[in-house]
Design an enzyme around this catalytic site. Structure first.
Site, PDB file in Angstrom:
ATOM      1  N   ASP A   1       0.814  -1.217   0.000  1.00 32.83           N
ATOM      2  CA  ASP A   1       0.000   0.000   0.000  1.00 32.83           C
ATOM      3  C   ASP A   1       0.843   1.261   0.000  1.00 32.83           C
ATOM      4  OD1 ASP A   1      -2.029  -1.795   0.104  1.00 32.83           O
ATOM      5  OD2 ASP A   1      -2.826  -1.183   2.040  1.00 32.83           O
TER       6      ASP A   1
ATOM      7  N   ARG B   1       0.290   3.134  16.576  1.00 37.65           N
ATOM      8  CA  ARG B   1      -0.035   4.194  15.616  1.00 37.65           C
ATOM      9  C   ARG B   1       0.264   5.607  16.131  1.00 37.65           C
ATOM     10  NH1 ARG B   1       0.798   0.467  12.791  1.00 37.65           N
ATOM     11  NH2 ARG B   1      -0.745  -0.547  11.454  1.00 37.65           N
TER      12      ARG B   1
ATOM     13  N   ASP C   1      -7.274   2.491  12.019  1.00 35.46           N
ATOM     14  CA  ASP C   1      -5.977   3.165  11.964  1.00 35.46           C
ATOM     15  C   ASP C   1      -6.058   4.561  11.362  1.00 35.46           C
ATOM     16  OD1 ASP C   1      -4.554   1.224  13.253  1.00 35.46           O
ATOM     17  OD2 ASP C   1      -3.822   0.241  11.449  1.00 35.46           O
TER      18      ASP C   1
ATOM     19  N   SER D   1      -4.308  -9.971   5.991  1.00 34.96           N
ATOM     20  CA  SER D   1      -3.713  -8.664   6.239  1.00 34.96           C
ATOM     21  C   SER D   1      -3.119  -8.698   7.645  1.00 34.96           C
ATOM     22  CB  SER D   1      -4.780  -7.575   6.138  1.00 34.96           C
ATOM     23  OG  SER D   1      -4.259  -6.316   6.509  1.00 34.96           O
TER      24      SER D   1
END
Length: 410
Positions: free
Chosen positions: A14, A95, A124, A175
């Site tokens: 990504d 994060r 996220d 994922s």
């Protein structure tokens, strides 16, 4: 107009696609920031090469493992925060740390925007962007998955390859997110909540049914709520966490299969591996049972639920979480001592604990010792403690018209 953007770069498909897309769409300079939070050498291999191939003007890699454990994992563990009773918040804690350094770099480099690779369905995106708002609200935020016309990861792969990014197509059905605290698995067949995870899901932990046949006992030492030694050997946070991860993984500890409530409103199914973290949480809780008084412990348990929600929702840099940390820091002052734990086939249980600040008094609790506790004191205590119930009972009997004993009529 966007002149320069700092991208939270993982090196995966990504974010490797996002670099040339940002240059092509905005005509801007792209700085790729990659945080090492313990995802391992394999994931970090080739990061710089792929970023530069995609058109990044600069690649910045920072080792944040120590900071991650010290300033994010430990406060959350000390608070007792577990989301919906099972999730130990591995991704949610990482994060805000990544976003913090991303913002620092943006300010240092004179960037006017930050970008991330989170999708429009997950948590996220919220965690990144709330951190940006708290730390640098003037920066523009670019979220390509909410802007571009790419609709699948296959299209993203083809776009990246067409722009010269040397990335291979992943054959994984899942994922994943990995750091020093956990590995998470989502997507693919896991999207069916009735599908039993096959062994190819798990990257870290041994199948508990195939774990060693002999239990292993370890001793974990704490000072003011901070783990400082394993089996009598003093260790820093990173090596100690790595050692606990190896122990837990060998014994199949820390697997969780959870259908959770995402912040964005949908339910999702996640499978997590948190081997060392599961051991650490169990040990600290055991030590708290010795060192914390009842009222403090019960209040802390109530606070833990709210703390977990704040972390999960991305409110790390909020005044409320900082205030909660101040409370927890005071609570941890006497949480010092050692805990013995036994590891066996996916299970971890406490077999012993001791502390110089222990509130456990054998001369008070023992059935065989006459000490500081007088059994006769209990009678008056029970009468006073139950007085509201007694009054309620008298009134209820009176309303029913039931005859009352002579001593009840006054």
């Amino acid at each position: 107009m966007v002149r320069k953007v700092v991208l939270a770069y993982s090196g995966g498909l990504d974010t490797s696609t996002i670099i040339p897309w940002l240059r092509e769409t905005y005509g801007c300079e792209v700085i790729a920031f990659c945080a090492d939070i313990g995802q391992g050498e394999e994931e970090l291999r080739g990061v710089e090469e792929r970023a530069y191939a995609g058109g990044a003007s600069k690649v910045i890699l920072r080792d944040l493992r120590e900071e991650f454990l010290r300033d994010y994992v430990l406060p959350t563990v000390q608070a007792g925060a577990v989301y919906e009773g099972k999730y130990l918040l591995g991704t949610a804690m990482a994060r805000p740390l990544i976003a913090k350094h991303q913002v620092q770099i943006a300010l240092e480099e004179g960037a006017d925007a930050v970008a991330h690779g989170a999708t429009g369905k997950g948590n996220d995106q919220v965690r990144f962007e709330l951190a940006y708002q708290a730390l640098a609200p003037h920066l523009r935020v670019i979220a390509p998955w909410r802007e571009w016309s790419i609709t699948s990861r296959r299209e993203a792969y083809e776009y990246a390859r067409a722009h010269g990014v040397p990335i291979e197509w992943s054959t994984s059905r899942y994922s994943r997110d990995r750091n020093l605290w956990h590995v998470s698995h989502e997507g693919g067949p896991l999207e069916d909540p009735d599908w039993e995870p096959e062994e190819d899901v798990f990257l870290w932990t041994t199948d508990p049914t195939r774990a060693p046949e002999t239990p292993e006992t370890i001793t974990l030492a704490f000072e003011q709520g901070v783990p400082v030694a394993l089996n009598g050997q003093p260790m820093g946070l990173v090596p100690l966490m790595e050692a606990l991860n190896a122990l837990g993984a060998r014994h199949g500890i820390g697997r969780v299969d959870l259908v959770e409530n995402r912040l964005v409103g949908m339910k999702s199914r996640g499978v997590y591996e948190t081997p060392g973290g599961t051991i650490l949480v169990e040990a600290l809780r055991a030590l708290e049972t010795l060192c914390l008084d009842r009222e403090t412990m019960h209040f802390k348990q109530a606070l833990a639920l709210r703390y977990a929600e704040l972390v999960y929702y991305g409110w790390w840099f909020s005044p409320l979480r900082e205030a909660m940390d101040a409370f927890v820091k005071v609570v941890m002052r006497n949480v010092t001592g050692e805990v013995r734990l036994k590891l066996y086939k996916g299970n971890v249980w406490v077999v012993g604990r001791r502390s110089p600040y222990s509130l456990y008094r054998e001369d008070i609790v023992s059935f065989d010792t006459v000490g500081a506790y007088d059994h006769k004191d209990a009678a008056g205590f029970i009468r006073l403690f139950g007085l509201p119930l007694k009054v309620h009972g008298l009134v209820r009997r009176g309303l029913r018209g039931e005859p009352r004993a002579p001593e009840e009529r006054d």
